[in-house]
Design a protein around this motif. Structure first.
Motif, short mmCIF file in Angstrom:
data_model
loop_
_atom_site.label_atom_id
_atom_site.label_comp_id
_atom_site.label_asym_id
_atom_site.label_seq_id
_atom_site.Cartn_x
_atom_site.Cartn_y
_atom_site.Cartn_z
N HIS A 1 0.87 7.02 2.75
CA HIS A 1 1.59 6.88 1.65
C HIS A 1 3.15 6.17 1.78
O HIS A 1 3.72 5.58 1.23
CB HIS A 1 1.66 8.05 0.54
N ASP A 2 3.58 7.06 2.90
CA ASP A 2 5.08 6.55 3.15
C ASP A 2 5.25 5.17 3.68
O ASP A 2 6.32 4.70 3.39
CB ASP A 2 5.63 7.68 4.18
N LEU A 3 4.31 4.90 4.57
CA LEU A 3 4.29 3.44 4.98
C LEU A 3 4.01 2.48 4.15
O LEU A 3 4.32 1.07 4.40
CB LEU A 3 3.43 3.46 6.40
N LEU A 4 2.72 2.56 3.20
CA LEU A 4 2.27 1.87 2.48
C LEU A 4 2.47 1.80 0.92
O LEU A 4 1.88 1.26 0.24
CB LEU A 4 0.74 1.65 2.72
N GLY A 5 3.52 2.70 0.64
CA GLY A 5 3.68 2.94 -0.92
C GLY A 5 4.19 1.68 -1.56
O GLY A 5 3.89 1.57 -2.76
N ASP A 6 4.79 0.64 -0.87
CA ASP A 6 5.34 -0.52 -1.56
C ASP A 6 4.24 -1.72 -1.57
O ASP A 6 4.44 -2.72 -1.94
CB ASP A 6 6.49 -1.23 -0.86
N VAL A 7 3.06 -1.48 -0.68
CA VAL A 7 1.92 -2.41 -0.72
C VAL A 7 0.77 -2.19 -1.71
O VAL A 7 0.38 -1.12 -1.73
CB VAL A 7 1.20 -2.24 0.95
N PRO A 8 0.60 -3.24 -2.55
CA PRO A 8 -0.40 -2.92 -3.47
C PRO A 8 -1.94 -2.98 -3.09
O PRO A 8 -1.94 -3.34 -2.08
CB PRO A 8 -0.19 -4.12 -4.31
N MET A 9 -2.75 -2.33 -3.99
CA MET A 9 -4.12 -2.24 -3.37
C MET A 9 -4.79 -3.60 -3.41
O MET A 9 -5.45 -4.05 -2.85
CB MET A 9 -4.79 -1.11 -4.31
N VAL A 10 -4.45 -4.26 -4.76
CA VAL A 10 -5.08 -5.63 -4.96
C VAL A 10 -4.11 -6.04 -5.98
O VAL A 10 -3.30 -5.42 -6.53
CB VAL A 10 -6.44 -5.31 -5.78
N THR A 11 -4.02 -7.66 -5.98
CA THR A 11 -3.23 -8.22 -6.88
C THR A 11 -4.05 -9.32 -7.77
O THR A 11 -5.25 -9.80 -7.12
CB THR A 11 -2.10 -9.04 -6.03
N PRO A 12 -3.68 -9.93 -8.51
CA PRO A 12 -4.61 -10.86 -9.48
C PRO A 12 -4.64 -12.29 -8.49
O PRO A 12 -5.61 -13.16 -8.89
CB PRO A 12 -3.64 -11.25 -10.59
N HIS A 13 -3.89 -12.54 -7.48
CA HIS A 13 -4.27 -13.77 -6.93
C HIS A 13 -4.36 -13.49 -5.46
O HIS A 13 -3.87 -13.99 -4.45
CB HIS A 13 -2.74 -14.50 -7.16
N GLY A 14 -5.35 -12.80 -4.77
CA GLY A 14 -5.97 -13.00 -3.70
C GLY A 14 -5.81 -11.78 -2.63
O GLY A 14 -6.40 -12.04 -1.51
N TRP A 15 -4.79 -11.09 -2.98
CA TRP A 15 -4.50 -10.01 -2.05
C TRP A 15 -5.47 -8.83 -2.46
O TRP A 15 -5.88 -8.21 -3.62
CB TRP A 15 -3.31 -9.59 -1.89
#
Length: 235
Positions: free
Chosen positions: A35-49
Motif C-alpha cells: 500500500h505504501d508503494l502502490l497507493g498512487d497506482v490505480p487498480m483499473v482505469t477506463p482507458h486500458g490500464w
C-alpha cells in the motif's frame, strides 16, 4: 489503490503464484508495504490500464516472485506513453485569466496521465479518399485559390502566371517536359544560362517564359497524345 484493492490484488496474485502467499502476520506487513508503494497506482482505469493484467504478465514471463516495482514500472510506462501522445487542447476559459488557464491545462494533463481521459491528438493528414463535397466545390470554383488572390499573385509568380495563361488558351504546358537547353526538369521553370568566356555558366536566373525549344517539345508531346487518343476512337 486503497488497502482493500491492494488486498484483492494480492489475493489474485496468490492464486496465480502460490509463492507470494504469506501467513497472517506476514500478510499484514506485506499489505502495508504494497500500500505504501502502490497507493498512487490505480487498480483499473477506463482507458486500458489494469493492475491485474500487469501482474499476470509478469508472472507469465518472469521466473522471479512479483514485487511492487513490477506493477509500478508498467504504470509509469502507461502514464508516459499517454502524456507523449497528448497535445494540450486549448482551454475553454478566458486566456487573460492566467491562473484558470494554467489550472485547466494541468487538470487535463493529470486526467490523461491518470487514465481517466483520452489523450487529445492532432488530426493526421489522411492519405485516402478526400471529401466528395470538397471535390464538387473545387470543380465548381475551378481552384482552391480565389481569382482575386490569384490575380494579386501574378507579379510575384510570373512563370506560374504565364503557364496558367497558356493552358487557359489551349496551348501546351511547356513545364510538362524537360528543357533541353537549360536542363530544367519537368515542373521547374526555365533558367537563363549566361555563358562566360571559358564556356562555363555564369548565372541561372529563372525565366518568366520557357525557352522556345521547350515549347516545341511540349507541342509535339501534346500532338502525340492527341493522336493516341484519336486512334482508338477511329478504330
Amino acid at each position: 489503490m486503497d488497502r482493500r484493492e491492494i488486498a484483492a490484488l494480492l489475493a489474485y496474485i496468490g492464486r496465480l503464484d502460490p509463492r507470494t502467499i504469506r501467513v497472517e502476520g506476514e500478510a499484514r506487513d506485506q499489505l502495508a508495504q504494497w500500500h505504501d508503494l502502490l497507493g498512487d497506482v490505480p487498480m483499473v482505469t477506463p482507458h486500458g490500464w489494469d493492475a491485474r493484467v500487469a501482474a499476470r504478465q509478469h508472472i507469465r514471463i518472469s521466473p522471479y516472485p512479483i514485487l511492487p516495482a513490477d506493477i509500478a514500472r508498467p504504470w509509469e510506462s502507461y502514464r508516459r506513453d499517454r502524456l507523449v501522445r497528448h497535445t494540450d487542447p486549448t482551454p475553454s476559459v478566458d486566456p487573460d485569466d492566467q491562473a484558470a488557464w494554467t489550472a485547466e491545462l494541468a487538470g487535463t494533463r493529470r486526467a490523461v496521465a491518470a487514465g481517466s481521459a483520452q489523450p487529445a491528438q492532432y488530426r493526421a493528414i489522411a492519405g485516402g479518399r478526400s471529401d466528395p463535397e470538397l471535390q464538387v466545390r473545387l470543380r465548381r470554383v475551378g481552384s482552391c485559390i480565389p481569382p482575386e488572390a490569384r490575380a494579386a499573385l501574378v507579379p510575384f509568380r510570373p512563370a506560374r502566371a504565364a503557364r496558367e495563361a497558356a493552358v487557359a488558351q489551349g496551348q501546351p504546358d511547356a513545364l510538362d517536359v524537360r528543357c533541353e537547353w537549360c536542363l530544367a526538369q519537368a515542373g521547374e521553370p526555365c533558367r537563363r544560362r549566361r555563358v562566360g568566356p571559358d564556356g562555363g555558366a555564369r548565372g541561372t536566373a529563372p525565366r518568366a517564359t520557357p525557352h522556345p525549344g521547350r515549347l516545341d517539345l511540349a507541342a509535339a508531346r501534346q500532338a502525340q497524345e492527341t493522336e493516341q487518343v484519336q486512334q482508338p476512337a477511329t478504330a
